[in-house]
Scaffold this motif. Structure first.
Motif, PDB file in Angstrom:
ATOM      1  N   VAL A  23     -60.381 -21.448 -82.162  1.00  0.00           N
ATOM      2  CA  VAL A  23     -61.288 -20.706 -81.284  1.00  0.00           C
ATOM      3  C   VAL A  23     -62.702 -21.199 -81.537  1.00  0.00           C
ATOM      4  CG1 VAL A  23     -62.087 -18.423 -80.613  1.00  0.00           C
ATOM      5  CG2 VAL A  23     -59.792 -18.728 -81.523  1.00  0.00           C
ATOM      6  N   HIS A  26     -65.928 -23.243 -85.991  1.00  0.00           N
ATOM      7  CA  HIS A  26     -66.755 -22.407 -86.855  1.00  0.00           C
ATOM      8  C   HIS A  26     -66.958 -23.071 -88.191  1.00  0.00           C
ATOM      9  CE1 HIS A  26     -66.759 -19.232 -84.066  1.00  0.00           C
ATOM     10  NE2 HIS A  26     -65.488 -19.028 -84.096  1.00  0.00           N
ATOM     11  N   SER A  27     -67.511 -24.261 -88.197  1.00  0.00           N
ATOM     12  CA  SER A  27     -67.781 -24.885 -89.483  1.00  0.00           C
ATOM     13  C   SER A  27     -68.896 -24.123 -90.171  1.00  0.00           C
ATOM     14  CB  SER A  27     -68.184 -26.334 -89.276  1.00  0.00           C
ATOM     15  OG  SER A  27     -69.411 -26.370 -88.568  1.00  0.00           O
ATOM     16  N   PRO A  28     -68.966 -24.159 -91.488  1.00  0.00           N
ATOM     17  CA  PRO A  28     -70.029 -23.412 -92.185  1.00  0.00           C
ATOM     18  C   PRO A  28     -71.409 -23.831 -91.712  1.00  0.00           C
ATOM     19  CG  PRO A  28     -68.382 -24.175 -93.737  1.00  0.00           C
ATOM     20  CD  PRO A  28     -68.022 -24.775 -92.423  1.00  0.00           C
ATOM     21  N   GLU A  30     -72.298 -24.623 -88.744  1.00  0.00           N
ATOM     22  CA  GLU A  30     -72.652 -23.970 -87.489  1.00  0.00           C
ATOM     23  C   GLU A  30     -73.007 -22.517 -87.733  1.00  0.00           C
ATOM     24  OE1 GLU A  30     -70.388 -25.085 -83.833  1.00  0.00           O
ATOM     25  OE2 GLU A  30     -70.317 -22.913 -83.681  1.00  0.00           O
ATOM     26  N   ASP A  31     -72.296 -21.898 -88.697  1.00  0.00           N
ATOM     27  CA  ASP A  31     -72.659 -20.519 -89.036  1.00  0.00           C
ATOM     28  C   ASP A  31     -74.103 -20.469 -89.472  1.00  0.00           C
ATOM     29  OD1 ASP A  31     -69.628 -19.088 -90.486  1.00  0.00           O
ATOM     30  OD2 ASP A  31     -70.381 -19.301 -88.450  1.00  0.00           O
ATOM     31  N   TYR A  32     -74.496 -21.402 -90.307  1.00  0.00           N
ATOM     32  CA  TYR A  32     -75.870 -21.399 -90.789  1.00  0.00           C
ATOM     33  C   TYR A  32     -76.831 -21.581 -89.629  1.00  0.00           C
ATOM     34  CZ  TYR A  32     -75.352 -21.263 -95.806  1.00  0.00           C
ATOM     35  OH  TYR A  32     -75.117 -20.833 -97.091  1.00  0.00           O
ATOM     36  N   THR A  34     -76.586 -20.777 -86.408  1.00  0.00           N
ATOM     37  CA  THR A  34     -76.786 -19.669 -85.481  1.00  0.00           C
ATOM     38  C   THR A  34     -77.180 -18.393 -86.205  1.00  0.00           C
ATOM     39  OG1 THR A  34     -74.427 -19.228 -85.555  1.00  0.00           O
ATOM     40  CG2 THR A  34     -75.239 -20.529 -83.716  1.00  0.00           C
ATOM     41  N   LEU A  35     -76.572 -18.152 -87.370  1.00  0.00           N
ATOM     42  CA  LEU A  35     -76.871 -16.891 -88.029  1.00  0.00           C
ATOM     43  C   LEU A  35     -78.021 -17.007 -89.012  1.00  0.00           C
ATOM     44  CD1 LEU A  35     -73.359 -15.369 -88.706  1.00  0.00           C
ATOM     45  CD2 LEU A  35     -75.057 -14.643 -87.089  1.00  0.00           C
ATOM     46  N   ASP A  36     -78.293 -18.191 -89.479  1.00  0.00           N
ATOM     47  CA  ASP A  36     -79.333 -18.324 -90.492  1.00  0.00           C
ATOM     48  C   ASP A  36     -80.436 -19.252 -90.036  1.00  0.00           C
ATOM     49  OD1 ASP A  36     -76.588 -18.055 -92.394  1.00  0.00           O
ATOM     50  OD2 ASP A  36     -78.309 -16.814 -92.889  1.00  0.00           O
ATOM     51  N   GLU A  37     -80.742 -19.239 -88.753  1.00  0.00           N
ATOM     52  CA  GLU A  37     -81.801 -20.144 -88.313  1.00  0.00           C
ATOM     53  C   GLU A  37     -83.119 -19.690 -88.931  1.00  0.00           C
ATOM     54  OE1 GLU A  37     -82.358 -19.985 -84.149  1.00  0.00           O
ATOM     55  OE2 GLU A  37     -82.563 -17.843 -84.073  1.00  0.00           O
ATOM     56  N   VAL A  39     -86.664 -18.285 -89.586  1.00  0.00           N
ATOM     57  CA  VAL A  39     -87.266 -17.142 -88.898  1.00  0.00           C
ATOM     58  C   VAL A  39     -88.312 -17.605 -87.892  1.00  0.00           C
ATOM     59  CG1 VAL A  39     -88.559 -15.024 -89.242  1.00  0.00           C
ATOM     60  CG2 VAL A  39     -86.840 -15.699 -90.882  1.00  0.00           C
ATOM     61  N   THR A  42     -86.801 -18.231 -84.581  1.00  0.00           N
ATOM     62  CA  THR A  42     -86.485 -17.013 -83.842  1.00  0.00           C
ATOM     63  C   THR A  42     -87.743 -16.447 -83.197  1.00  0.00           C
ATOM     64  OG1 THR A  42     -85.000 -16.585 -85.689  1.00  0.00           O
ATOM     65  CG2 THR A  42     -85.168 -14.899 -84.012  1.00  0.00           C
TER      66      THR A  42
END
Lengths: 217, 214
Positions: A23, A26-28, A30-32, A34-37, A39, A42
């Motif tokens: 699905v 979801h490599s680590p 990519e997680d970083y 999108t979720l850890d961009e 600040v 953002t």
């Protein structure tokens, strides 16, 4: 294939295995991203979105930015600046314009909420926060009018200045109302459009009235 | 397990690779995101302190109002977009698809990474998240009964913003727990999806699933 002709399965053989459906990836990393961009990214992204919406209000067209990527930062900034510019119009300087400031705030936000509830009760398809977003951003022309009025009042407060202010406020009022109905009226069934436009008209009329009757002491 | 080098020879000097020193320090630290933890509490506590002691700072109602409002807004934005993700791996947002339907998405990160949150951070996060709306509710009643009504608008704004974050994160947390119970039932513990999310449309229909975008 002669060998296969003899193959027959006489009993049910249970088949088991694993079916994995990837699905997305979801490599680590990519997680970083999108979720850890960072600040700062953002913040810049949100600031640019707000700026884009201001531009879309000044040139009203069907805009997906205002409708789909709603945010309430613009309305907050506009509300605060309008309230700041509107205070200081009372004779009671000891009070520091306190009640006026909170009044403007309450009128704008409560008015916007009531209009949104009204349009939802009439069967509108637009969501609650989208409607608040549009109404808030469309206060921009009136904020510009307020700025112009204050500048004109610095020059003098006679009849000429009143006529200039009347024209400016009237034009901006028309612009605000047209801009917001352009965005909001489409989401209503056709026979209900007037019922939705009327409260918006009233809302911006009240704000324009506050701007026009402002006299600094 | 042991790296292959360790099995070669007993007398050889072997360096086992535990990762860089930074990663090791990161794993040991009780607070891995000090800046995020600081800002999570900073804006909320500053807002409350300013509200309580605004008479000391300034005579002007307007500047206090605007300052507290800005602090509350920055707090809402930073808790929703930054500290939630970093400290507890939860994220919630609103998405509007092409039909114009609005969905609320609640996402919970399930696979812990090296820089994932610690228990101390999680405790600080939830503590700050829960206690501040309670304090603002107390302010609401004190303002109401002391009839200082000009502050009421501000207190109501504070309660709405902070309660919104609280509600969103509780939804994420409960959604993640519910989904993880279902997942362990269906898959055992072997095949755990990386992220669980729930999408709730505005008309109330709910769907579970794994999301990738945003």
């Amino acid at each position: 294939f002669p060998g296969l002709a003899d193959v027959s399965i006489s009993q049910d053989i249970p088949v088991e295995g694993e079916i994995t459906v990837p699905v997305g990836s979801h490599s680590p990393d990519e997680d970083y991203s999108t979720l850890d961009e960072p600040v700062k990214d953002t913040i810049m992204r949100d600031l640019k979105a707000v700026g884009k919406k201001f531009v879309h209000v000044m040139y009203p067209r069907k805009s997906s930015a205002l409708l789909r990527d709603w945010d309430l930062w613009g309305p907050l900034v506009l509300c605060v600046s309008l309230a700041l510019m509107l205070q200081g119009g009372s004779a009671d300087s000891k009070d520091d314009g306190g009640p006026q400031f909170a009044e403007v705030f309450v009128i704008i936000w409560f008015g916007a909420v009531v209009i949104t509830l009204n349009s939802k009760l009439l069967g509108g398809t637009i969501s609650f926060f989208q409607s608040l977003c549009v109404l808030g951003y469309c206060v921009l022309p009136l904020t510009v009018a307020m700025l112009v009025c204050r500048l004109v009042l610095l020059a003098g407060s006679g009849t000429v200045s009143f006529i200039i202010r009347l024209i400016v406020v009237g034009a901006m009022f028309g612009w605000s109302t047209l801009a917001s109905t352009a965005f909001l009226a489409d989401s209503q069934p056709p026979n209900r459009k007037a019922l939705v436009v009327y409260p918006i008209f009233l809302f911006y009329f009240v704000i324009s009235w506050m701007i026009l009757t402002f006299t600094p002491q | 397990g042991l790296s292959p080098q360790a099995l070669v020879d007993d007398t050889e000097d072997v360096s086992l690779d535990f990762g860089s020193e930074e990663e090791l320090a990161l794993r040991k630290a009780r607070i891995r995101h000090p800046l995020a933890t600081f800002f999570h509490l900073f804006f909320r506590v500053s807002g409350i302190v300013t509200y309580l002691f605004c008479d000391w700072f300034s005579n002007s109602f307007v500047s206090c109002f605007v300052t507290i409002l800005l602090l509350l807004s920055f707090d809402f934005w930073s808790v929703k977009n930054v500290t939630g993700r970093l400290l507890v791996g939860l994220h919630w947002w609103n998405q509007i698809d092409e039909d114009g339907k609005s969905h609320w998405v609640f996402e919970a990160k399930r696979v812990p990474t090296i820089a994932a949150s610690t228990e101390a951070e999680a405790r600080i996060f939830w503590f700050g998240l829960i206690i501040c709306p309670v304090i603002w509710t107390m302010f609401f009643f004190s303002t109401l009964f002391s009839l200082k009504l000009k502050w009421l608008a501000l207190v109501i704004a504070g309660i709405s913003l902070q309660t919104a974050n609280l509600y969103g994160y509780i939804h994420c947390k409960l959604g993640g727990q519910k989904a993880s119970r279902e997942t362990s039932r269906l898959f055992g513990t072997a095949d755990v999806p990386k992220r669980q999310s729930r999408r709730i449309s505005e008309d109330g229909t709910e769907e579970h699933g794994k999301t990738g975008t945003r």
